[in-house]
Each structure stands twice: as C-alpha cells, then as structure tokens.
Write an enzyme that holds these catalytic residues in place. Structure first.
Site: not given
Length: 709
Positions: A580, A655, A687
């Site tokens: 991320s 995602d 994600h």
C-alpha cells in the site's frame, strides 16, 4: 567425574540448541493470529462496578474485586436450555456484553438476544434478516438498523420498517461515507435513548463507475465501484434523522458546497441538538456545527479550525456528565493531540493536557468529573501509558507501573480499571487496579507462545532524521546464530505513511513473525518509522504535505545509512518490501536510490496520486490542478528510467483501495523504457491477500529475496 560432568553439560547445551524450533512460513503467517497468538481471558469485561466477567471453556465466569477466585455465572448448557424454551438456536456462547448487571446481550451474525441472568430466560430476540448489511443494534429500544441495497431499514418486534425509499442508482443510505476517513466507521448513529437514528445519505450518481472485473465467472463480469479520484467530481453526503416514534425523517440543512465532508457526529445530552464536524473539500477549514433535531436547522458554529496544510477531525465531542453545556474535545490545536474543555458557545474553558506528546485515547471521567482518564505517549513515542488528569488543577498521575503499551477498560463508575499491557519481553498481561493506580492483583498473563522457537535478536535503535534534529526509531532483527564477523543481507520493511506506527514497545516490538522467518534464513530485518507516520505530532506528520514520498524516503535512507555503517551488513545486498503506502515507498526507494537498493517487492503500490481517491489524496497532496509539480515528482511512473535492481509488483485484482490501474500504468512505462520488472496478480483478492492464500503470497515475496538478495 569431571569429564562426565563436562560431557553431560555439552549434551544439555547441544540438546537445548537442537530442540528449539525454527520459524516456518506457516507459523509466521497463519500462527500469528491463531496457535501462536498469546491469548488471555476471552471477552473480559465489567459486569458491574465490582465484578468482572469472562468466557472460558464454554462458560461465563465472574470474579469479584476482593477475591482471586472465579464462580460460574452462566454455562453453555443453561444457555441452550433457555434458548430452546425461547425457540432460539444457540450452539455456543457468542459475543456478549452487559446491558445491566443482570442482563447479557448476545450477538451472532444471525441473532441478537437479551438474556436475564436472574430469571434464566431471554427477554427478547431479534433475528437478523439474511439480506441485512452493516447492522447497528440499539439496546435502548431493542431495534436493529441495517441497510439493504440502497436503503435503510429498522426491525423491531418482528416488524420491518423502511426508513428511506431511494430508487436512483448511485444513492445509498445507512452506509459509511467518505471512504471511512475522518474516523468514520459506520453509516448510522443512534441517539442514547433510541428515539432518533441519524444516518448518512450518500449520492454518488454523479461519480463515474470504475470498472473492476470478476475474472472467476465463466465469462468475466464487470463489478463497477464508485471511485472518485483526486481532483474529480466527488460524492455528495447529507445526514438524515429518523424519529422512531413519529416515523418522520428530516435532513440536516448543512448547505453548500455539496462535496464537503460531514463527520464526527455526536448527540447532545437531551437529544434536542446534534453536533457535527464539517470540513471543506480542501480539508483546511473545519467547523463544528450545532443543529436542531426537530427541524434540521443549523443553530450555530461552535468552533472552527483552519490550517495552511490540512485539518483532520477524528474524534466526536463528548459531553460533560455534570454540565450539559460543556464538552470534551480531542484536537491538535497546539500541534499535538490534546484534550480541551469547551462550552456550547464555543468558549474554551481550559486546555486539560499539554506538552510535546499525544493523547491517544480519552477514556472518560468519573461521575463527579474530578478526573479525566487518558492514554498518552507522555513517557515515550514507543510507549502508551494510562494517566488521570485532575480537572481542577491539571495535576497528572500515571496509573500503571511498567514500561510498555497499556490499554485500560474502566468500571462503570471509573473506580477501577483493567490494564491490559505488553512489552518487549511480556507477551501480555492484565492487571486490576484502583482508579488511583494502586495494584489489586494480576488477573491474567499470556503464555509466551514463542518460547520454543529460535529467534534472532530483536532490538530498537534510534538515529536522526534527514533534518538532522528529529529522533527516529527503528526495529532491527538480527539473523539466528548471528556472527558479527560475517556479512549479512538486509531487508527494509516499510510503510511510512500517515496513521501507522510500526515500531512500538509491545511484545517483540510489534514485529511481524515473517521477520523472524526471514531472520532464520540469514537476513537482517529493519523497519523505520519515518516523519509522516503516526503519533509524533502535527509537525512530524505534516512534513509530507504536497510532496508525498520525498521526506519519507530521505528518512528511510537515513535508516539505510545506519545499516550500512554496521560492519556486519553487506552493503551490496539491501532490499525493501512494503504494501500500500509501503508499496509506494518501496518504489520510491528503488527508483530514487537504485545504486543502494538492489531488490524490491512492492505490494498494492500507489504509483500516481492523481489516480488515488479524493479524501486521502487531496488531504496530503491537494488537487492535481493545484499541485502539478508535486504530483509529477511523487508519480513513480516518472522515475522508471532510474531502475537498476530487481523489482516485483504484486496486486490484488479486486483492489478497491489502490486500484490495479496503478500497477498497469507502471508496467506500461517500464515496457516503454525497456526496463525488466516482475509482476504477480492475486485474483479474487482486494487490497491485501488474506486467509490461507497469504502463505502463497509470503512464499512468493520470500523467494524473490532468496533468489536475488
């Protein structure tokens, strides 16, 4: 005899060394939250001001403050017997909470039921509809709120009431808004009495559908989501209030502009007024406004906050127990999260805490409001301690005894609290204390589930940030059987973004067990909390504004400098991995310092901030139109020319947080620049990669470092 003793001693040492376990990948990934988790008393909570309760062996036990022994409060067999009489299906003791000393509320995914301990029977039960989503139960009126499709519904006494009647696509009610930013976790807020239900109405009809694809169908199916990107048209949110007695709904007249942010909703003491933080689209001007519940009219603005960077309200106001015109407010007015007391005319009564540290939790006050109880970083950014603040003179008392991370759960009157804490060598324990901090006894201590494992040395180090003045903290784990005369490769695990702190004084310094797995394979594992990360104050965090990745990377490289100065680090074998924001940081480090970083694995990485969502992206970067140079410099696709080492990108195909378009854009740029990179996608995953598939993910990440570092 001496020779026999030496032989026996050598046998013991050898046997002990060989008897220690090596951390497997399954241990590291699956065991961390299951068989290697340091469990304590399950569902420990206050039954009354002088009784605790917890779940063990299908039995709810109770324990008084005066005695260390426990007695049975409710067995599973007794619960099943009462459930059968009430025509309720319960095969285990589910999650529970005390509504009164003698009433237990049980909640499963399918059922909510109130059990009377004195009468040994259920007072009522509510079956959750199969198609109900984001449920919110109000015990005060035994009513369940939930969303179905676009609309909000209530269920009471078996009767379903439809609160909203939206039919236009793109409009939903009773669900979270603003992508869970600003402390928002749900879309409904019950008033204390249960008479009113405040709810969000989100209109995304003007936001373009973003195409996600379900590849598992025989013919791939489009599963579009609403994903407003930085600078684009955003959702429009309003707040409704449903009166459960009249069946009428009014909407707060929050006015223009339509794309502002509405958050931190709280009810006034008599439910005549509701309070809400309203933030402009630029996120640099917040108003705390008061509205009249009867008609939705704005009464007044109580206070405002403005900054040249951003304002991020995260905590609803909490009203005084003794003065209905005063409230407690947690904000960074002076640059650090501190507790303030205001009145509803917006006048500051007093600042209750101050200093270069942060209040990380406000637990509440005693009934007479002699003291406020907080958790804070006063001793160290690495620790969390429990304090009480004298509301008359501001005196401070620390209520716990040991260095570490402490979390409190106070009794109803705030006369006692349980202190659940851990530290580097303490896997977790729960102490029972008086509100003065006096220890009554230790009621639970977790097992050291890693005692049989051979682990590398884990320690916290510090050094100066790139500004040469700010202290940074890092965690370093050395390889098993470490030999300081050898050279070892090092892997930096990075996040580096807001709202996260990876290095803490908790059990094993908050290390992920995968770090120990890699250490067992001969790697030094290293993590730095750079400027921009959490719990170090406004100045520490806001250094990233309009230039994401720049200062964070400079600080990470100070960590690399620390590593490369160590005689046992192989400077030619340094890698980096993150997910991320950490994936974004992995790209920053690999592309901006390609002569130093040799191998990188970037998971779910942000590549170009103008493809990230409105709320988060614009807070830290402003819009692409307002900050074109910042977006260009922070866009990783613009630095592909610098790539020299081995790089792999990993992305979840579904995602919705960092859409896979980021990785696609980066890969396309690599092709155009003739740069070889590796890529792997995880179908069905969003994600991050969860569940058993995570073993596959971490094996892939590990193998990449085995192969190239």
């Amino acid at each position: 005899m001496k020779n026999i003793f030496l032989i026996f001693s050598l046998f013991l040492l050898t046997h002990t060394a060989f008897s220690q376990k090596q951390m497997s990948l399954e241990d590291a990934v699956l065991g961390r939250r299951s068989y290697l988790y340091p469990f304590q008393l399950d569902q420990l909570q206050w039954q009354s001001d002088n009784q605790l309760a917890y779940l063990k062996n299908d039995t709810i036990w109770t324990q008084s403050l005066k005695k260390d022994d426990s007695s049975v409060l409710l067995t599973l067999s007794s619960l099943k017997e009462a459930a059968e009489k009430g025509k309720i299906t319960l095969n285990h003791i589910p999650s529970f909470s005390f509504q009164t000393e003698n009433e237990l509320l049980f909640e499963t995914g399918d059922l909510i039921a109130l059990f009377n301990l004195n009468e040994k029977q259920f007072n009522y039960s509510v079956e959750v509809p199969a198609d109900a989503e984001v449920t919110d139960f109000c015990a005060a009126n035994a009513t369940l709120a939930y969303a179905k499709g676009q609309n909000l519904f209530l269920l009471k006494n078996g009767k379903e009431t439809q609160v909203t009647h939206e039919t236009k696509l793109g409009i939903v009610c009773g669900r979270y808004v603003h992508r869970r930013e600003f402390g928002i976790e749900k879309g409904t807020i019950w008033s204390p009495s249960g008479k009113y239900l405040a709810f969000y109405r989100k209109d995304e009809s003007m936001v373009k559908d973003y195409p996600l694809v379900d590849f598992m169908a025989r013919e791939a199916e489009a599963k579009p989501v609403k994903y407003p990107m930085a600078g684009m048209t955003s959702q429009q949110v309003t707040v409704g209030i449903f009166n459960t007695e009249t069946g009428e709904t009014i909407y707060l007249k929050s006015g223009d502009p339509d794309d502002h942010y509405l958050t931190n909703i709280s009810w006034g003491p008599n439910e005549q007024f509701i309070y809400m933080a309203e933030l402009n689209r630029d996120q640099n001007h917040m108003q705390l406004n008061q509205y009249r519940v009867a008609n939705g009219e704005k009464v007044k603005t109580i206070l405002e906050e403005q900054r040249s960077t951003y304002v991020e309200p995260q905590h609803p106001i909490r009203f005084s127990k003794t003065n209905s015109t005063q409230f407690y407010y947690l904000t960074r007015n002076d640059g650090w999260f501190h507790l303030y007391l205001y009145n509803t005319d917006g006048e500051l009564i007093r600042q209750l805490t101050s200093g270069n540290w942060e209040v990380t939790e406000f637990y509440g006050t005693d009934a007479n409001e002699n003291y406020a109880y907080i958790q804070a970083t006063k001793e160290s950014p690495l620790d969390r301690h429990i304090y009480r603040v004298n509301l008359k003179n501001g005196d401070f008392d620390r209520l716990d005894a040991d260095s570490g991370t402490h979390n409190a759960q106070f009794s109803p009157s705030f006369s006692y609290f349980t202190d659940n804490w851990s530290a580097f060598e303490n896997s977790g324990q729960t102490d029972l204390r008086q509100a003065t901090g006096k220890l009554i006894r230790t009621i639970s201590k977790a097992e050291n589930t890693l005692r049989d494992y051979e682990l590398g040395q884990n320690k916290i180090v510090s050094f100066k940030a790139a500004d040469d003045s700010t202290d940074l903290f890092a965690r370093m784990i050395l390889p098993n059987n470490f030999d300081p005369t050898k050279k070892y490769p090092a892997i930096v695990y990075v996040y580096g973004g807001p709202h996260a702190q990876l290095v803490n004084n908790t059990w094993h310094n908050s290390a992920n067990w995968w770090f120990y797995y890699m250490a067992s394979k001969g790697y030094i594992m290293f993590t730095v909390d750079n400027r921009g990360s959490a719990n170090r104050g406004q100045k520490f965090e806001e250094i990233i504004h309009r230039k994401l990745g720049i200062e964070e990377t400079r600080d990470q490289m100070k960590g690399i400098n620390y590593l490369t100065a160590l005689p046992y680090v192989d400077n030619n074998r340094i890698g980096v991995h993150g997910w991320s924001f950490g994936g974004f940081m992995t790209l920053n480090m690999m592309l901006r310092h390609s002569d130093i970083l040799k191998v990188g694995v970037a998971g779910g990485p942000v590549v170009d901030w103008d493809m990230y969502e409105v709320m988060y992206g614009e807070r830290y970067m402003d819009t692409p139109e307002e900050n074109p140079n910042g977006y260009k410099e922070s866009g990783m696709q613009n630095h592909v020319d610098n790539l020299k080492g081995k790089l792999m990108l990993i992305h979840g195909a579904q995602d919705e947080t960092v859409v896979m378009q980021h990785s696609m854009k980066f890969l396309r740029e690599c092709i155009k620049k003739n740069k070889q990179v590796d890529f792997f996608a995880y179908p069905t995953h969003e994600h991050n990669v969860r569940g058993k598939d995570r073993v596959h993910l971490m094996e892939k990440v590990s193998q990449y470092f085995f192969d190239y570092l």
